[in-house]
Scaffold this motif. Structure first.
Motif, PDB file in Angstrom:
ATOM      1  N   ALA A 161      92.068  38.742   1.326  1.00  0.00           N
ATOM      2  CA  ALA A 161      93.213  38.657   0.423  1.00  0.00           C
ATOM      3  C   ALA A 161      93.134  37.412  -0.444  1.00  0.00           C
ATOM      4  CB  ALA A 161      94.507  38.672   1.239  1.00  0.00           C
ATOM      5  N   ILE A 170      93.187  37.736  -4.483  1.00  0.00           N
ATOM      6  CA  ILE A 170      94.376  37.236  -5.179  1.00  0.00           C
ATOM      7  C   ILE A 170      94.012  36.129  -6.149  1.00  0.00           C
ATOM      8  CG2 ILE A 170      96.566  36.003  -4.831  1.00  0.00           C
ATOM      9  CD1 ILE A 170      96.833  37.590  -2.179  1.00  0.00           C
ATOM     10  N   TYR A 220      98.500  41.576  -0.817  1.00  0.00           N
ATOM     11  CA  TYR A 220      98.376  42.042  -2.198  1.00  0.00           C
ATOM     12  C   TYR A 220      99.763  42.320  -2.785  1.00  0.00           C
ATOM     13  CZ  TYR A 220      93.371  43.040  -1.268  1.00  0.00           C
ATOM     14  OH  TYR A 220      92.033  42.964  -0.949  1.00  0.00           O
ATOM     15  N   THR A 277      97.603  48.037  -6.636  1.00  0.00           N
ATOM     16  CA  THR A 277      96.498  48.468  -5.784  1.00  0.00           C
ATOM     17  C   THR A 277      96.355  49.985  -5.784  1.00  0.00           C
ATOM     18  OG1 THR A 277      97.886  48.550  -3.802  1.00  0.00           O
ATOM     19  CG2 THR A 277      96.730  46.480  -4.254  1.00  0.00           C
TER      20      THR A 277
END
Length: 265
Positions: free
Chosen positions: A75, A79, A100, A107
């Motif tokens: 993640a 990100i 997310y 997504t």
């Protein structure tokens, strides 16, 4: 896989309009990678999966994969890239999916297609999501052409046992099973009762041997054991790069399976 058509597809992919936000697309799924590099210009792809840069896991040429930034799919990595869209697997850990969402990332989660039709639908879904429907249509047209070319009209006759890695064989209800059937093979593992991917006992193989054993490697413990168990059974190689994914891998996979089928006629 030839490099020329891939580079041509990348150039054609440049006609697609970029999404808003300017962050590009991040894929943490190697099967999505194999679609994206054929329908989008490199500037649209912020990162691909590290698996596409692994010879044992990739479905695209390594020299193509290594032109892109790759992530391990954490993640934090994803990100930090501030992408417009993250395309990942439905097997992505819930904690990562939640991260997310907290970061406000759009997504798309995709599962594993079990048929040619499901794979084509997924190609369309990816292409539509990234604003490159024409690229997806080109891939699916190539698949349709390959299916028409390599499908046998007389149906499956010769039995084959296909190992995707080590002692793991592909059973029924899988994309590989459909491709095997299309080119004229009966999937021996399916007849043994294997519904998806799994192992088959040595006793079963010896008692009901296939006409050919297909494996992703030329050498290894599994290969040596199968030679001892089935000394008179032909052994054929089906490259690992053709096993991992569907989509644009389907045409060369069908061609290779058809060639193996012709060799044991």
């Amino acid at each position: 896989m030839r490099l020329g058509p891939i580079l041509a597809a990348l150039l054609l992919g440049g006609c697609a309009a970029p999404p808003s936000g300017g962050g590009g697309i991040v894929s943490t799924n190697p099967c999505v990678d194999s679609v994206l590099v054929r329908i989008l210009p490199p500037a649209r792809i912020a990162a691909i999966s590290r698996y596409s840069q692994d010879p044992s896991a990739t479905s695209i040429p390594l020299d193509v994969a290594r032109r892109y930034r790759a992530t391990a799919g954490t993640a934090e990595e994803v990100i930090a890239l501030h992408p417009d869209l993250v395309i990942a697997s439905t097997y992505t850990p819930p904690a990562t999916q939640a991260a997310y969402a907290r970061a406000g990332l759009k997504t798309l989660l995709l599962g594993i297609p079990d048929s040619i039709a499901e794979s084509q639908a997924q190609v369309t879904q990816i292409a539509d999501a990234v604003g490159a429907p024409a690229g997806g249509a080109r891939i699916n047209a190539d698949i349709d052409h390959a299916v028409a070319r390599w499908s046998r009209k007389d149906g499956p006759s010769q039995s084959a046992l296909l190992y995707i890695s080590g002692d793991l064989a592909t059973g029924g209800s899988t994309l590989l099973n459909e491709m095997m059937t299309r080119v004229g093979f009966r999937n021996a593992a399916a007849s043994y009762g294997l519904t998806h991917t799994g192992t088959v006992s040595a006793e079963t193989i010896v008692t009901r041997p296939p006409a050919v054993v297909i494996a992703s490697e030329r050498v290894g413990r599994g290969t040596a054991l199968r030679h001892r168990l089935l000394p008179n059974t032909p052994q054929a190689v089906f490259p690992r790069v053709l096993i991992n994914c569907g989509g644009s891998t389907i045409p060369p996979a069908l061609e290779r399976l058809a060639a193996i089928r012709a060799s044991v006629s």
